[in-house]
Design a protein around this motif. Sequence first.
Motif, PDB file in Angstrom:
ATOM      1  N   MET A   1       8.421  28.664 108.232  1.00 35.09           N
ATOM      2  CA  MET A   1       8.045  27.319 108.699  1.00 35.09           C
ATOM      3  C   MET A   1       7.623  26.430 107.530  1.00 35.09           C
ATOM      4  N   GLY A   2       8.218  25.248 107.461  1.00 32.54           N
ATOM      5  CA  GLY A   2       7.847  24.278 106.448  1.00 32.54           C
ATOM      6  C   GLY A   2       8.577  24.404 105.131  1.00 32.54           C
ATOM      7  N   VAL A   3       9.472  25.359 104.991  1.00 34.80           N
ATOM      8  CA  VAL A   3      10.231  25.493 103.742  1.00 34.80           C
ATOM      9  C   VAL A   3      11.211  24.333 103.634  1.00 34.80           C
ATOM     10  N   VAL A   4      11.272  23.722 102.435  1.00 30.81           N
ATOM     11  CA  VAL A   4      12.222  22.645 102.150  1.00 30.81           C
ATOM     12  C   VAL A   4      12.946  23.000 100.855  1.00 30.81           C
ATOM     13  N   ILE A   5      14.272  23.013 100.917  1.00 33.49           N
ATOM     14  CA  ILE A   5      15.102  23.322  99.752  1.00 33.49           C
ATOM     15  C   ILE A   5      16.019  22.125  99.529  1.00 33.49           C
TER      16      ILE A   5
ATOM     17  N   VAL B   1       6.967  26.424 101.329  1.00 33.58           N
ATOM     18  CA  VAL B   1       7.409  26.231  99.941  1.00 33.58           C
ATOM     19  C   VAL B   1       8.345  25.027  99.886  1.00 33.58           C
ATOM     20  N   THR B   2       8.202  24.235  98.823  1.00 32.52           N
ATOM     21  CA  THR B   2       9.124  23.130  98.581  1.00 32.52           C
ATOM     22  C   THR B   2       9.819  23.339  97.245  1.00 32.52           C
ATOM     23  N   LEU B   3      11.134  23.291  97.273  1.00 31.43           N
ATOM     24  CA  LEU B   3      11.943  23.205  96.054  1.00 31.43           C
ATOM     25  C   LEU B   3      12.445  21.765  96.045  1.00 31.43           C
TER      26      LEU B   3
ATOM     27  N   ALA C   1       3.685  27.102  97.708  1.00 28.23           N
ATOM     28  CA  ALA C   1       4.005  26.685  96.335  1.00 28.23           C
ATOM     29  C   ALA C   1       4.951  25.485  96.350  1.00 28.23           C
ATOM     30  N   GLN C   2       4.783  24.637  95.351  1.00 29.95           N
ATOM     31  CA  GLN C   2       5.639  23.469  95.159  1.00 29.95           C
ATOM     32  C   GLN C   2       6.327  23.631  93.811  1.00 29.95           C
ATOM     33  N   VAL C   3       7.636  23.774  93.829  1.00 34.07           N
ATOM     34  CA  VAL C   3       8.411  23.932  92.601  1.00 34.07           C
ATOM     35  C   VAL C   3       9.250  22.661  92.500  1.00 34.07           C
TER      36      VAL C   3
END
Length: 189
Positions: free
Chosen positions: A80-84, A100-102, A133-135
């Motif tokens: 949930m909430g992962v953005v690529i 996590v955000t890429l 984490a925010q990458v």
Amino acid sequence: MNDYLQSIIDRDPAAKSKISLILTYPGVKAVFFHRIANFFYQAKFDLIARIFSQFSRFLTGIEIHPGADIGKNLFIDHGMGVVIGETSKIGNNVTIYHNVTLGGVAPSINSNEQRNTKRHPTLEDNVVVGSGAQVLGPIIIGKNSLIGSNAVVTKDVPEKSIMAGIPATKVGDATKGFKPYAVTDEDKK
């Protein structure tokens, strides 16, 4: 498909069977729909690609741009909430946890100048990215690196590094293999 599912069982002690992965793991569904969306994206059917991508987001809570380049055995745990982002590149056997955000660093500034440029991170093989984490930006996370939960990474990361904090700094060497949440009490010693 069998190797993909087995790779998840090897990394997740909660995984009980391959059929349960197919039916109940949102990351498995998101990767499946991404493969379809990416096919249409590569064929220049952008609208169809985006429709598949948004349908997957609706079902799973995971947003993967159809243009993202994803290797074998990506495991998005919880999800949930992962953005690529569109120009993200993900190697083989990468594990990403929820929220996590890429992403890019300035998506709403000079958008026209950013089109068709690398704006998102590259995660090389065997990287683990902890929850929250925010990458950000066109950076490279080296092979076998571990990104701690809630870290904000905006610079390249050497291979086999453990990164934590805001901004992320190297806190150790990742030489002992997979750690499900990227950083453990053992790393703090």
